[in-house]
Design an enzyme around this catalytic site. Structure first.
Site, PDB file in Angstrom:
ATOM      1  N   ASP A   1      45.665  60.989  48.053  1.00  0.00           N
ATOM      2  CA  ASP A   1      45.910  62.707  47.689  1.00  0.00           C
ATOM      3  C   ASP A   1      46.359  62.621  46.485  1.00  0.00           C
ATOM      4  O   ASP A   1      47.056  61.938  45.535  1.00  0.00           O
ATOM      5  CB  ASP A   1      46.951  62.911  48.667  1.00  0.00           C
ATOM      6  CG  ASP A   1      46.400  62.853  50.066  1.00  0.00           C
ATOM      7  OD1 ASP A   1      45.403  63.732  50.251  1.00  0.00           O
ATOM      8  OD2 ASP A   1      46.940  62.354  51.131  1.00  0.00           O
TER       9      ASP A   1
ATOM     10  N   GLU B   1      43.502  70.058  60.940  1.00  0.00           N
ATOM     11  CA  GLU B   1      43.777  68.614  60.746  1.00  0.00           C
ATOM     12  C   GLU B   1      45.400  68.794  60.294  1.00  0.00           C
ATOM     13  O   GLU B   1      45.673  69.545  59.346  1.00  0.00           O
ATOM     14  CB  GLU B   1      42.855  68.519  59.274  1.00  0.00           C
ATOM     15  CG  GLU B   1      42.907  66.981  58.893  1.00  0.00           C
ATOM     16  CD  GLU B   1      42.023  66.762  57.881  1.00  0.00           C
ATOM     17  OE1 GLU B   1      41.022  67.253  57.683  1.00  0.00           O
ATOM     18  OE2 GLU B   1      42.365  65.983  56.884  1.00  0.00           O
TER      19      GLU B   1
END
Ligand SMILES: Cc1ncc(COP(=O)(O)O)c(C=O)c1O
Lengths: 397, 258
Positions: free
Chosen positions: B55, B44
């Site tokens: 995040d 990824e």
């Protein structure tokens, strides 16, 4: 993405948020739409507005300024006289009351200048709820007094040290906190930005500004204003000031954004002047960003206008040519701050001083029988030290 | 090239995440190839965003390092082209909607097709906002990876309707970042998904230790991000042996579970 999607204003708006937050935001939308039509809720909010927040706010004819500028009559919508000193309390009381009715026990909020944080901390104290505020580290430094104020009200203030450490980073941090504690927590978003239903809900609660002003104008002058001016950070006091005049096409609507050191410099927050369409903070709107879509660091002397985006309805009103958006620099805002203090004996927030600065340009171009409303979104006590610093004055307590 | 669904059909698969341009583009190429050789079944690739809202601090810092290097979307595609000269490991992108929007949805998908990047994860594009993008993704034969959390049960049929490639199960509430202990909630989420669909499932958010690798036996894959980003942050220019060792240990732990 279409105009018939009720989550959008034209092409702007939507809900660009993590899957994790969708149920939380949907729950807020459902509750808002329920209480919007609930008579008991409306009565309770009205009582808070009148007996706690000091509404209605005055519509004050600034005769000295009007005479001095030698053009249109200037009327100030005095949101600075609200409890906690800014328009922010209108939205906060509405959202906090919904949160309380939903059974939430904890309020969280971002803040830039600290005004929205103070208002949220105030409502949390009043409703006996837990409260945590997220504020960029740079803003906790330049608005130290408001940090202390929030703490006195019982809130925990978190200085956000990620990213550029200002308002947009505080919004990121507050959304992130929400994803960790959805069950008991309500995010009281402070401006007409973010995912649906926030832009609509914040407008709804801030519309009290123009609902009152419309009546006050008709009562005091027998007619509507020719122009309505308000400063635009995310755009909550502006959309609240515009709302009840949008259908009156003869009333010009003018949003005033922060140019910082100038719209041609990189130290600016003039989203409408310099931005482009993007997707950020849960909404499609106008943003200051690179051609690759990285959100730009922004700058303004005003912590409350230091935001790289704008509420989706403002972007839409401009596309429709219904509202216009103009930039005002730090220098012009500081000059207006001094001017209104000396002319009218009013210390206005540096955010609101941006709107005053544009009124100073606009009024002389109009006739004395015309009238301008300027929303004075907040009082300027919080800014006195920063203005002194800006002028190189050394203050000692 | 096998599809993501085919690649992840069996169990005990490993999906490794890294941010393109952290610490620089040459090392991204080296580390992706090394991770594939060490046994990563899918890689990824994070395209850095200034404000990565899903995040935690670890990945945010990596994004910041990449942006400080001046990484552009165009350079990301050029880097994928270099990676493709050395490995045919299946690739997916992870980035935020604005990056794709500014490039142009169709143009971005065309580049993915040209560079053989099979899937795309956009943490800020929930199903409500996929109406414009999903038909284009299908037109270009790319998988828009759907995320599912423990709060998604009411929404599962609608989410799975849009799903292809694999489904990303968010193992714990909150944001990305390494965690000491993980709840077993993901296993319950997978059971819920299995009522509707056989699509492969990857579990991510917080997986960082060999104990975690054993914790989700019903998943087809585990997804490891922050732990890998941390290794690269600690050894920016010589991470290859550390990455190889980590992935080998995680894969061994996955196999040991059965
Ligand atoms: C006094 C005052 N005016 C204006 C603003 C800008 O916000 P908005 O554009 O949402 O009205 C702020 C924000 O902190 C503020 O404190």
């Amino acid at each position: 993405m279409t105009t018939n999607d009720h989550r959008y204003f034209g092409q702007y708006g939507g809900q660009f948020i993590p899957e994790l937050l969708m149920p939380a935001v949907t729950e807020v939308a459902d509750a808002f739409h329920h209480y919007q039509h609930d008579a008991a809720f409306q009565a309770e909010l009205k009582d808070l507005f009148i007996n706690y927040a000091n509404r209605p706010s005055l519509l004050y004819h600034a005769k000295n300024m009007s005479a001095d500028l030698g053009g249109a009559q200037i009327y100030l919508k005095r949101e600075d006289l609200n409890h906690t000193g800014a328009h922010k309390i209108n939205n906060v009381l509405g959202q906090a009351l919904i949160a309380k009715k939903m059974g939430k026990t904890r309020l969280i909020a971002e803040t830039g200048a600290g005004q929205h944080g103070v208002a949220t901390a105030t409502a949390a104290a009043l409703f006996d709820m837990e409260c945590e505020i997220f504020m960029g580290k740079e803003d906790t430094d330049r608005q130290a007094l408001n940090v202390y104020r929030m703490e006195m009200l019982g809130a925990k203030v978190n200085a956000v040290t990620t990213g550029t450490q200002v308002l947009k980073d505080a919004v990121n941090a507050t959304f992130q906190d929400w994803t960790k504690r959805i069950d008991d927590t309500f995010y009281v978003l402070g401006s007409a930005v973010g995912p649906y239903p926030f832009p609509e809900m914040v407008k709804y609660f801030q519309s009290v500004i123009s609902a009152e002003a419309r009546e006050q104008f008709l009562y005091q002058t027998g007619r509507l204003p020719d122009a309505v001016l308000a400063c635009v950070g995310g755009g909550s006091n502006a959309i609240g000031s515009f709302a009840n005049f949008i259908d009156d096409s003869e009333v010009k609507l003018i949003g005033v954004e922060a140019a910082g050191k100038g719209v041609d410099t990189n130290q600016t927050a003039a989203t409408m002047t310099r931005g482009s369409v993007g997707i950020f903070h849960g909404m499609k709107s106008q943003f200051l960003q690179s051609s690759d879509g990285q959100i730009d660091p922004v700058y303004s002397i005003s912590a409350g206008l230091d935001y790289p985006g704008v509420g989706p309805e403002h972007a839409y009103l401009r596309d429709l040519d219904r509202a216009q958006y103009v930039p005002i620099t730090d220098d012009e805002a500081v000059a207006a701050f001094d001017y209104i203090a000396q002319q009218e004996g009013i210390i206005a927030a540096i955010e609101s001083s941006h709107a005053i600065a544009y009124a100073m340009k606009l009024a002389p171009t109009m006739r004395p029988d015309q009238q301008i409303m300027v929303t004075l979104s907040g009082r300027g006590d919080k800014d006195v030290a920063a203005i002194a610093r800006y002028k190189g004055v050394d203050l000692h307590e | 090239m096998p599809s993501l669904t085919a690649t992840l059909q069996a169990k005990e698969k490993f999906i490794a995440f890294t941010v393109v341009g952290d610490p620089d583009l040459d090392h991204t190429v080296e580390y992706v190839v090394a991770m594939a050789q060490a046994g990563a079944d899918v890689v990824e690739l994070g395209i850095a965003f200034s404000d990565p809202s899903a995040d935690g601090p670890t990945i945010l810092s990596a994004d910041q390092r990449a942006l400080d290097n001046g990484i552009t979307t165009e350079q990301v595609f050029a880097t994928v082209a270099r990676i493709r000269q050395q490995t045919d490991v299946p690739l997916v992108f992870l980035t935020y909607t604005n990056i794709v929007f500014k490039y142009g949805y169709a143009e971005f998908l065309a580049q993915m097709q040209a560079h053989d990047v099979q899937g795309l994860i956009l943490p800020d594009m929930p199903i409500e906002e996929q109406t414009a993008f999903l038909p284009l993704a299908q037109q270009y034969g790319r998988d828009l990876i759907q995320l599912v959390t423990s709060k998604s049960y009411d929404r599962l049929p609608a989410i799975l309707q849009n799903a292809s490639g694999f489904v990303y199960v968010v193992s714990s509430l909150g944001i990305t970042g390494t965690r000491q202990t993980l709840s077993n909630e993901a296993n319950e989420i997978i059971a819920q998904i299995r009522q509707y669909s056989d699509i492969p499932v990857g579990v991510g958010f917080g997986i960082s230790q060999v104990e975690h690798a054993r914790q989700f036996p019903t998943a087809n894959a585990i997804i490891v991000g922050s732990a890998i980003v941390k290794i690269i942050a600690e050894h920016p220019y010589d991470a290859t042996p550390y990455l190889t060792q980590f992935i080998t240990a995680m894969k061994e732990a996955q196999h040991a579970q059965s």
